[in-house]
Write a protein that holds these residues in place. Sequence first.
Motif, mmCIF file in Angstrom:
data_model
loop_
_atom_site.group_PDB
_atom_site.id
_atom_site.type_symbol
_atom_site.label_atom_id
_atom_site.label_comp_id
_atom_site.label_asym_id
_atom_site.label_seq_id
_atom_site.Cartn_x
_atom_site.Cartn_y
_atom_site.Cartn_z
ATOM 1 N N MET A 15 -48.009 24.577 -66.496
ATOM 2 C CA MET A 15 -49.442 24.890 -66.572
ATOM 3 C C MET A 15 -49.685 26.378 -66.812
ATOM 4 O O MET A 15 -50.591 26.763 -67.510
ATOM 5 C CB MET A 15 -50.106 24.459 -65.248
ATOM 6 N N SER A 16 -48.759 27.254 -66.194
ATOM 7 C CA SER A 16 -49.074 28.678 -66.224
ATOM 8 C C SER A 16 -49.103 29.251 -67.641
ATOM 9 O O SER A 16 -49.810 30.205 -67.897
ATOM 10 C CB SER A 16 -48.084 29.446 -65.362
ATOM 11 N N ASN A 17 -48.333 28.650 -68.581
ATOM 12 C CA ASN A 17 -48.392 29.214 -69.934
ATOM 13 C C ASN A 17 -49.617 28.746 -70.721
ATOM 14 O O ASN A 17 -49.872 29.198 -71.807
ATOM 15 C CB ASN A 17 -47.093 28.971 -70.715
ATOM 16 N N GLN A 18 -50.372 27.792 -70.153
ATOM 17 C CA GLN A 18 -51.623 27.470 -70.840
ATOM 18 C C GLN A 18 -52.752 27.507 -69.818
ATOM 19 O O GLN A 18 -53.450 26.538 -69.599
ATOM 20 C CB GLN A 18 -51.600 26.102 -71.524
ATOM 21 N N LYS A 19 -52.837 28.654 -69.192
ATOM 22 C CA LYS A 19 -53.869 28.847 -68.171
ATOM 23 C C LYS A 19 -55.254 28.699 -68.793
ATOM 24 O O LYS A 19 -55.513 29.274 -69.859
ATOM 25 C CB LYS A 19 -53.682 30.278 -67.655
ATOM 26 N N PRO A 20 -56.151 27.965 -68.159
ATOM 27 C CA PRO A 20 -57.487 27.850 -68.756
ATOM 28 C C PRO A 20 -58.232 29.190 -68.702
ATOM 29 O O PRO A 20 -57.895 30.038 -67.889
ATOM 30 C CB PRO A 20 -58.178 26.818 -67.852
ATOM 31 N N ASP A 21 -59.235 29.359 -69.562
ATOM 32 C CA ASP A 21 -59.990 30.624 -69.566
ATOM 33 C C ASP A 21 -60.698 30.823 -68.236
ATOM 34 O O ASP A 21 -60.937 31.932 -67.813
ATOM 35 C CB ASP A 21 -61.057 30.597 -70.671
ATOM 36 N N TYR A 80 -56.230 35.871 -61.894
ATOM 37 C CA TYR A 80 -56.634 36.500 -63.159
ATOM 38 C C TYR A 80 -56.905 38.001 -62.958
ATOM 39 O O TYR A 80 -57.699 38.581 -63.685
ATOM 40 C CB TYR A 80 -57.893 35.821 -63.692
#
Length: 415
Positions: free
Chosen positions: A1-7, A240
Amino acid sequence: MSNQKPDNPFFTSTTEIPDEFFCDRKKETEEIISYLLNGSNIVLKAPRRIGKSSLIKHIFNQPAIKEKYNTLYVDIYGTKNAADFREELQRCFINAPFAKEFKVKKKIESYIKSVQLDLGSYSESGFNLPKIGLGNYHAPIFSIDEIFELIDNADKPGLIVFDEFQQIQDYPEKMAGIIRSFIQQLKRTRFIFCGSSRHMLNNMFSNYNQPFYNSATSFDLDIIGLNAYTQFVTDAFAGYNKTIDSEAVAFAYYLFSGNTYLMQALMKIVFSDTQENTEANKELLLKCLDEMLDRKDSDYRDLINRLNSKKERNTLYCIAGEGIATGLTSTAIMKKYNLDNASSVQNALGNLCGENLNIAVNIAKGTYILQDRLFELWIAKRGGYMELKLANVKERFEKERSLMVSNPDIIAPNL
Ligand SMILES: Nc1ncnc2c1ncn2[C@@H]1O[C@H](COP(=O)(O)OP(=O)(O)OP(=O)(O)O)[C@@H](O)[C@H]1O
Ligand SMILES: [Mg+2]
């Protein structure tokens, strides 16, 4: 999941929330899973937008459930009769990955063959249902009991969730009795009956004369605790490189009485308006609240336009103004809000709380609040008394909680 963290780590438009962005509910998740593993069915109740559906999806994702059960989620909101129910059940069933399991597949295959369907095909990996509009495709029709039976005889036990289950009480058929008799035939399928009308669900499951009497363990889902929510928001910001003042989080929590959707919707805006390496505070939060209210402007205007009479509008403004409104037919209150007489106020209350409008709710004897706290705030903003609403949010929250706790049988509000 961490490499496609949502905005944005705050989810508002889906009930499928990845575990790392799902707030708390550890105890509830554990408890519900243990009931299921012990062989109970569950009736899960909570006011609107508290997080029932999201919790169900979260539970589906836990290894103890995912590995052990074939799960099926059926939302029957908007269904009007037994035919709609069957259709929705079948639609969910046919689309469920486990329907590829061989017995289920065979059954559908033989059906498809029997009607000589030239559109749509099946293969070892599953079904390719034809796209709508390609021809005279008719979906196979399974009866409700047939679908239940297929699920009951699949490779793993089934776990079927009916969301907004109270809906069946409005069907012309005696649906509760029909479903209950089918369920009794099943050997290893578990059910979760879920809904926001606590009153109706209590009646269905706790009333001796009703078919579902005593057939499921009752579970009332409460709001998320303040500490858990604060920790969740703090961590989400930290992920973030942003921070947020915990007092601002507590303020939002009290302001919305812990309503999950409203808190998440506000935090979503606050998060996106916070620069990296800076801290969000109450001032920013109030600015974002204002933005949130502006976005609802046309919806709320429409809602007010749906009210038939000035009496209804004034009664609405009275509840909004008071927040927790009590003694609505007292001379002082009637004078303050231009309400002409007690019986017209009673009528207006009936309509505002009725199924059609569903704007207000009775939380204790003679005590009303609006279902949607944002609507209350919007009315306050329009009426120029927003400051009053933003003062003493904690006291307001505590008063409302204590009224609800001491009046558990009055329909719980959809805050
Ligand atoms: N534990 C949670 N963590 C993060 N977000 C959540 C959580 N629970 C709910 N939400 C968010 O809050 C919103 C409302 O949740 P959900 O739709 O599950 O509530 P509900 O009780 O099923 O509401 P309704 O009565 O309208 O069906 C959802 O958009 C979801 O994204
Ligand atoms: Mg729901």
